[in-house]
Design an enzyme around this catalytic site. Sequence first.
Site, PDB file in Angstrom:
ATOM      1  CG  ASP A 112      -1.563  -1.218  -5.470  1.00 17.67           C
ATOM      2  OD1 ASP A 112      -1.601  -2.267  -6.131  1.00 17.67           O
ATOM      3  OD2 ASP A 112      -1.240  -1.168  -4.267  1.00 17.67           O
TER       4      ASP A 112
HETATM    5  N1  URA Z   1       3.263  -2.421  -3.010  1.00 15.45           N
HETATM    6  C1  URA Z   1       1.977  -2.002  -2.912  1.00 15.45           C
HETATM    7  O1  URA Z   1       1.312  -2.240  -1.913  1.00 15.45           O
HETATM    8  N2  URA Z   1       1.457  -1.323  -3.954  1.00 15.45           N
HETATM    9  C2  URA Z   1       2.142  -1.007  -5.066  1.00 15.45           C
HETATM   10  O2  URA Z   1       1.615  -0.354  -5.975  1.00 15.45           O
HETATM   11  C3  URA Z   1       3.490  -1.430  -5.147  1.00 15.45           C
HETATM   12  C4  URA Z   1       4.022  -2.142  -4.103  1.00 15.45           C
END
Ligand code: URA
Length: 243
Positions: A112
């Site tokens: 993310d």
């Molecule tokens: N899980 C998440 O919620 N976000 C990420 O970036 C990676 C794994």
Amino acid sequence: MSEKRWQDVLFSQGFGTRRVCLGLIQQGLVTHNGEEVEDPDAWVETDDLFFTVQGERWPYHDHAYLMLHKPAGTECSQKASLYPSIYTLLPSPLRQRGGGAAAGVQAVGRLDQDTTGLLILSDDGKFIHRLTSPKHHVPKVYEVTTKHPLDASQIERLVAGVGLDDDPKPVAAHAAVQTGTHTLTLTLTQGKYHQVKRMLAAVSNRVEGLHRSQIGSLTLADLPEGAWRWLTPDEVKQVSAKT
Ligand code: URA
């Protein structure tokens, strides 16, 4: 042992169109073992080959395998909309390798925008497919900071399995170890969309900070945020080994 003509070496490594690569050689901007490369059609052995382009030293790689320390506030998409793309952190040859529509290295899975940590990138389609396949269970380790204090029952539920809205089966962490009142180390062997955030929400908590510290045996070690490096052949083998 494999050989390529110098202009094909430059083209395959992402130094521009064939015409641009030819121009780099003709302008004397490419050197090998301290000597200017003069003949664009001369053959060169590509195993363990290093060369310089405009003074910068480059290794030859049939395929590129890299790790990047993703900073917060960057997007894993090529055409980032709200935040800068992680691809702007890479030198242009890595973004142009191979030419064509799908040129350059691609992130193996995504993090993310606000997540930091270890990302693998490659231009080897089979390698990317293997690592992103649901059958490939290489463990990924996340350092999680939560909004609310953690308790033992939340940790137990993360390991026992929690229901995520679009998943018929409960999703379980491979391991969850509380490291502070608001911190835990979570090891996952799947890679579902926003998995860490959704799992913490499912146990009535909330992710405030997320950092991926490990994929298989690969760690960032002292690679600074925003920096990248080539993976060694052993690291490539280890991370893509069947689990
Ligand atoms: N899980 C998440 O919620 N976000 C990420 O970036 C990676 C794994």
